[in-house]
Design an enzyme around this catalytic site. Structure first.
Site, PDB file in Angstrom:
ATOM      1  N   GLY A 137       0.839  -1.199   0.000  1.00 47.31           N
ATOM      2  CA  GLY A 137       0.000   0.000   0.000  1.00 47.31           C
ATOM      3  C   GLY A 137       0.870   1.243   0.000  1.00 47.31           C
ATOM      4  O   GLY A 137       1.615   1.479   0.948  1.00 47.31           O
ATOM      5  N   GLY A 187      -0.184   4.333   0.143  1.00 52.18           N
ATOM      6  CA  GLY A 187      -1.044   5.442   0.551  1.00 52.18           C
ATOM      7  C   GLY A 187      -0.320   6.294   1.581  1.00 52.18           C
ATOM      8  O   GLY A 187       0.920   6.320   1.634  1.00 52.18           O
ATOM      9  N   VAL A 188      -1.116   6.973   2.417  1.00 49.54           N
ATOM     10  CA  VAL A 188      -0.527   7.910   3.372  1.00 49.54           C
ATOM     11  C   VAL A 188       0.409   7.199   4.350  1.00 49.54           C
ATOM     12  O   VAL A 188       1.567   7.594   4.529  1.00 49.54           O
ATOM     13  CB  VAL A 188      -1.658   8.629   4.157  1.00 49.54           C
ATOM     14  CG1 VAL A 188      -1.077   9.686   5.062  1.00 49.54           C
ATOM     15  CG2 VAL A 188      -2.661   9.225   3.206  1.00 49.54           C
ATOM     16  N   ILE A 189      -0.072   6.112   4.946  1.00 47.39           N
ATOM     17  CA  ILE A 189       0.741   5.417   5.950  1.00 47.39           C
ATOM     18  C   ILE A 189       1.947   4.759   5.294  1.00 47.39           C
ATOM     19  O   ILE A 189       3.075   4.840   5.797  1.00 47.39           O
ATOM     20  CB  ILE A 189      -0.107   4.370   6.716  1.00 47.39           C
ATOM     21  CG1 ILE A 189      -1.177   5.094   7.548  1.00 47.39           C
ATOM     22  CG2 ILE A 189       0.771   3.481   7.594  1.00 47.39           C
ATOM     23  CD1 ILE A 189      -2.073   4.177   8.361  1.00 47.39           C
ATOM     24  N   GLU A 230       1.926  -1.267  -4.573  1.00 46.93           N
ATOM     25  CA  GLU A 230       0.633  -0.573  -4.594  1.00 46.93           C
ATOM     26  C   GLU A 230      -0.273  -1.218  -5.635  1.00 46.93           C
ATOM     27  O   GLU A 230       0.129  -1.402  -6.783  1.00 46.93           O
ATOM     28  CB  GLU A 230       0.871   0.918  -4.891  1.00 46.93           C
ATOM     29  CG  GLU A 230      -0.345   1.719  -5.281  1.00 46.93           C
ATOM     30  CD  GLU A 230      -1.464   1.717  -4.250  1.00 46.93           C
ATOM     31  OE1 GLU A 230      -1.202   1.983  -3.064  1.00 46.93           O
ATOM     32  OE2 GLU A 230      -2.614   1.428  -4.632  1.00 46.93           O
ATOM     33  N   VAL A 266      -0.735  -8.131  -4.229  1.00 47.59           N
ATOM     34  CA  VAL A 266      -0.027  -9.141  -3.434  1.00 47.59           C
ATOM     35  C   VAL A 266      -0.894 -10.396  -3.374  1.00 47.59           C
ATOM     36  O   VAL A 266      -2.079 -10.332  -3.045  1.00 47.59           O
ATOM     37  CB  VAL A 266       0.282  -8.604  -2.016  1.00 47.59           C
ATOM     38  CG1 VAL A 266       0.834  -9.704  -1.125  1.00 47.59           C
ATOM     39  CG2 VAL A 266       1.265  -7.445  -2.111  1.00 47.59           C
ATOM     40  N   HIS A 275       8.912  38.619   3.324  1.00 48.78           N
ATOM     41  CA  HIS A 275      10.023  38.120   2.504  1.00 48.78           C
ATOM     42  C   HIS A 275      11.256  38.017   3.390  1.00 48.78           C
ATOM     43  O   HIS A 275      11.529  38.933   4.153  1.00 48.78           O
ATOM     44  CB  HIS A 275      10.293  39.080   1.349  1.00 48.78           C
ATOM     45  CG  HIS A 275      11.471  38.660   0.532  1.00 48.78           C
ATOM     46  ND1 HIS A 275      11.402  37.609  -0.352  1.00 48.78           N
ATOM     47  CD2 HIS A 275      12.745  39.123   0.483  1.00 48.78           C
ATOM     48  CE1 HIS A 275      12.582  37.457  -0.922  1.00 48.78           C
ATOM     49  NE2 HIS A 275      13.415  38.355  -0.428  1.00 48.78           N
TER      50      HIS A 275
HETATM   51  P1  NAD Z   1      -4.797   4.808   2.277  1.00 45.78           P
HETATM   52  O1  NAD Z   1      -6.168   4.590   1.791  1.00 45.78           O
HETATM   53  O2  NAD Z   1      -4.222   6.179   2.284  1.00 45.78           O
HETATM   54  O3  NAD Z   1      -3.771   3.925   1.407  1.00 45.78           O
HETATM   55  C1  NAD Z   1      -3.899   2.543   1.265  1.00 45.78           C
HETATM   56  C2  NAD Z   1      -3.309   2.175  -0.079  1.00 45.78           C
HETATM   57  O4  NAD Z   1      -3.228   0.766  -0.134  1.00 45.78           O
HETATM   58  C3  NAD Z   1      -4.138   2.633  -1.253  1.00 45.78           C
HETATM   59  O5  NAD Z   1      -3.335   3.313  -2.164  1.00 45.78           O
HETATM   60  C4  NAD Z   1      -4.675   1.330  -1.832  1.00 45.78           C
HETATM   61  O6  NAD Z   1      -4.842   1.366  -3.219  1.00 45.78           O
HETATM   62  C5  NAD Z   1      -3.601   0.349  -1.437  1.00 45.78           C
HETATM   63  N1  NAD Z   1      -4.054  -1.037  -1.342  1.00 45.78           N
HETATM   64  C6  NAD Z   1      -5.237  -1.496  -0.858  1.00 45.78           C
HETATM   65  N2  NAD Z   1      -5.260  -2.851  -0.915  1.00 45.78           N
HETATM   66  C7  NAD Z   1      -4.058  -3.239  -1.432  1.00 45.78           C
HETATM   67  C8  NAD Z   1      -3.481  -4.501  -1.705  1.00 45.78           C
HETATM   68  N3  NAD Z   1      -4.137  -5.644  -1.463  1.00 45.78           N
HETATM   69  N4  NAD Z   1      -2.224  -4.538  -2.231  1.00 45.78           N
HETATM   70  C9  NAD Z   1      -1.549  -3.377  -2.470  1.00 45.78           C
HETATM   71  N5  NAD Z   1      -2.073  -2.157  -2.229  1.00 45.78           N
HETATM   72  C10 NAD Z   1      -3.299  -2.091  -1.700  1.00 45.78           C
HETATM   73  O7  NAD Z   1      -4.742   4.125   3.705  1.00 45.78           O
HETATM   74  P2  NAD Z   1      -3.580   4.127   4.794  1.00 45.78           P
HETATM   75  O8  NAD Z   1      -2.352   4.715   4.262  1.00 45.78           O
HETATM   76  O9  NAD Z   1      -3.551   2.742   5.345  1.00 45.78           O
HETATM   77  O10 NAD Z   1      -4.176   5.098   5.887  1.00 45.78           O
HETATM   78  C11 NAD Z   1      -5.400   4.768   6.546  1.00 45.78           C
HETATM   79  C12 NAD Z   1      -6.148   5.993   6.956  1.00 45.78           C
HETATM   80  O11 NAD Z   1      -5.428   6.711   7.930  1.00 45.78           O
HETATM   81  C13 NAD Z   1      -6.384   6.908   5.790  1.00 45.78           C
HETATM   82  O12 NAD Z   1      -7.717   7.318   5.810  1.00 45.78           O
HETATM   83  C14 NAD Z   1      -5.480   8.055   6.053  1.00 45.78           C
HETATM   84  O13 NAD Z   1      -6.018   9.278   5.586  1.00 45.78           O
HETATM   85  C15 NAD Z   1      -5.325   8.062   7.555  1.00 45.78           C
HETATM   86  N6  NAD Z   1      -3.998   8.578   7.878  1.00 45.78           N
HETATM   87  C16 NAD Z   1      -3.764   9.888   7.692  1.00 45.78           C
HETATM   88  C17 NAD Z   1      -2.497  10.379   7.916  1.00 45.78           C
HETATM   89  C18 NAD Z   1      -2.237  11.820   7.682  1.00 45.78           C
HETATM   90  O14 NAD Z   1      -3.180  12.594   7.599  1.00 45.78           O
HETATM   91  N7  NAD Z   1      -0.997  12.241   7.511  1.00 45.78           N
HETATM   92  C19 NAD Z   1      -1.472   9.547   8.312  1.00 45.78           C
HETATM   93  C20 NAD Z   1      -1.761   8.212   8.477  1.00 45.78           C
HETATM   94  C21 NAD Z   1      -3.026   7.732   8.252  1.00 45.78           C
END
Ligand code: NAD
Length: 476
Positions: free
Chosen positions: A182, A184-186, A205, A239, A445
């Protein structure tokens, strides 16, 4: 048996819950906050926003050592002390958790240490650690039970070699090779931490697009920068299996038609989170859950059950602490007869990578899909004196204005101070600002904030510190 009846009872001591409880108590309600864990603060404080930011900061300092020579500072090669890094992280967490306890107490909120189940109407059953139960029927119930990481069957967690985000915040050594499922954010935040500390990080991803929720040019630039930092981002990878051995894991995945596999020392599963509503609905409970397990609420976080509300990650919308906290405030204030509303169009998003990514409002893709004509303006941090002086000049600001009415519709940033810059745009948007409002303001500035000013000027085709595109903007 039934005990004292509170006017407001909050289930959950995370950001949405403790803030709801504090605000309710401030408004004069006799308030209790029920928390199942031994500590307050929820995911955000204990294994989310705060510990991850502590490690992001530590790892960034370590990575910066390599750049000191450019500043004319000779530093010996850094030596990592991961147990000390983890201890510092825990000190930060403990301080904040203690602070929440103090805030609840100081505001007169009663803390109840128990697991709560919602029964019929506003009735709640609390079971403490010793197994004894107490039932309550508060005048208003606010449910703020948060969320938990999603598991995927091909990567069952063993808490050792295959872990979720919580586990990845507590590695006792730097894994030589780390797979993050994944991007994503985490995945990006934790991948960045361990990559900066020396891990070879592979992000697998499932989607073909990188950061699909972000503005496209920002996401494309982010992908390029992160790949340049050494993150091995593999898109379109599903995966299919993991095989854990003594010291490592083989991760098999499908990419297009190809079956691939990699061998890594550890795996982090970061494929999203789901509402933590398992076991919450007891007998007679009339609450409805949607297909994601989220409690169904209206725009004011009211459930269809009179007097029962739900806020934060347990309901629809982005799983963000700041969104949950403001929902908690809204519910408490509406209980006191105020007409508080939330502007869900202006929930800022931040990804704490380096450079940071943040945005508020609509993306250009959203606006085009809605048929809105857009004037966009870009300003690269490579043209910002302050960013260059700090040696932190990767990234850009993108400002989106309505082509017809000059309204500020979105601000998208990758670069230094992105979250703070975007907050400035959010304030402007909340007050209905136009591009001209930002363009005619004086910005200090040298600051990185000037990039927001220049981005807005660029949307008008009159940027001063970059050349304007021939096609850009209207109001020169
Ligand atoms: P996310 O939805 O941001 O990212 C998860 C990612 O995993 C996605 O891109 C998705 O396509 C991918 N994915 C899903 N299933 C998969 C698979 N089987 N194989 C490969 N990729 C796969 O979720 P996250 O990063 O787990 O975060 C969870 C929540 O926590 C989110 O809602 C996020 O906004 C929140 N969070 C926010 C922050 C922040 O604001 N900085 C930080 C951490 C978490």
């Amino acid at each position: 048996m039934s005990e004292k009846n509170y006017q407001v009872m909050v289930i959950g001591g995370g950001p949405a819950g403790y803030v709801a409880a504090i605000r309710a108590a401030q408004l004069g309600f006799d308030t209790a906050c029920v928390e199942a864990r031994p500590v307050l603060g929820g995911t955000c404080l204990n294994e989310g926003c705060i510990p991850s930011k502590a490690l992001l900061d530590s790892s960034e300092r370590y990575a910066e050592l390599a750049q000191l020579a450019e500043h004319g500072i000779a530093a010996r090669p850094g030596r990592l002390d991961i147990p000390q890094m983890m201890a510092r992280k825990q000190t930060v967490v403990d301080g904040l958790v203690g602070g929440v306890a103090g805030l609840l107490k100081g505001n007169g909120v009663e803390s109840i240490s128990a697991r709560a189940e919602v029964l019929s109407g506003r009735r709640v059953r609390c079971t403490d650690e010793a197994g004894s139960t107490t039932e309550y029927e508060p005048d208003a119930l606010i449910i703020a039970v948060g969320s938990v990481p999603i598991d995927i069957p091909p990567a069952p967690q063993d808490g050792e070699l295959i872990v979720d985000s919580t586990g990845a915040l507590s590695f006792e050594e730097v894994p030589k090779k780390l797979a993050v499922i994944g991007a994503g954010v985490i995945g990006l935040e934790l991948g960045s931490v361990w990559s900066r500390l020396g891990s070879e990080v592979v992000l697998l991803e499932a989607l073909d697009d990188f950061l699909p929720a972000a503005d496209r040019p920002i996401a494309r630039l982010a992908e390029r920068i992160f790949r340049g930092q050494g993150l091995d981002i593999r898109l379109g990878c599903r995966v299919t299996a993991t095989q854990a051995g003594k010291t490592g894991v083989r991760v098999s995945y499908q990419q297009g038609d190809a079956e691939e596999s990699i061998r890594v020392n550890r795996v982090v599963v970061a494929v999203g989170r789901r509402p933590a509503t398992d076991g919450l609905l007891g007998e007679g409970c009339e609450l409805a859950l949607d297909e994601r397990g989220a409690i169904v609420v209206d725009e004011h976080c009211a459930t269809p059950v009179p007097g029962v509300y739900a806020v934060g990650d347990a309901v629809r919308g982005p799983m963000l602490a700041h969104k949950g906290m403001e929902e908690g405030v809204m519910v408490a204030e509406r209980l006191a007869g105020e007409l508080t509303e939330l502007n869900y169009d202006l929930v800022p998003s931040v990804i704490y990578t380096h450079p940071e990514i943040a945005w508020v409002g609509a993306t250009e893709v959203d606006l085009k899909a809605r048929g809105v004509q857009v004037s966009s303006g870009q300003f690269p941090f490579a043209a910002s004196g302050r960013a260059l002086a700090s040696g932190d000049s990767q990234g850009q600001v993108r400002v989106l204005l309505g082509a017809d009415d000059d309204r500020l519709l979105g601000a998208h940033v990758i670069g230094p101070g992105a979250a703070e810059l975007v907050q400035q745009a959010a304030i402007a948007m909340e007050f209905g600002a136009c591009g001209e409002d930002l363009a005619s303001m004086m910005f200090s500035h040298p600051t990185v904030s000037e990039a927001l000013h220049e981005g807005t000027l660029a949307a008008h085709g009159r940027a001063l510190h970059v050349l304007n595109r021939a096609s850009s903007g209207g109001r020169k």
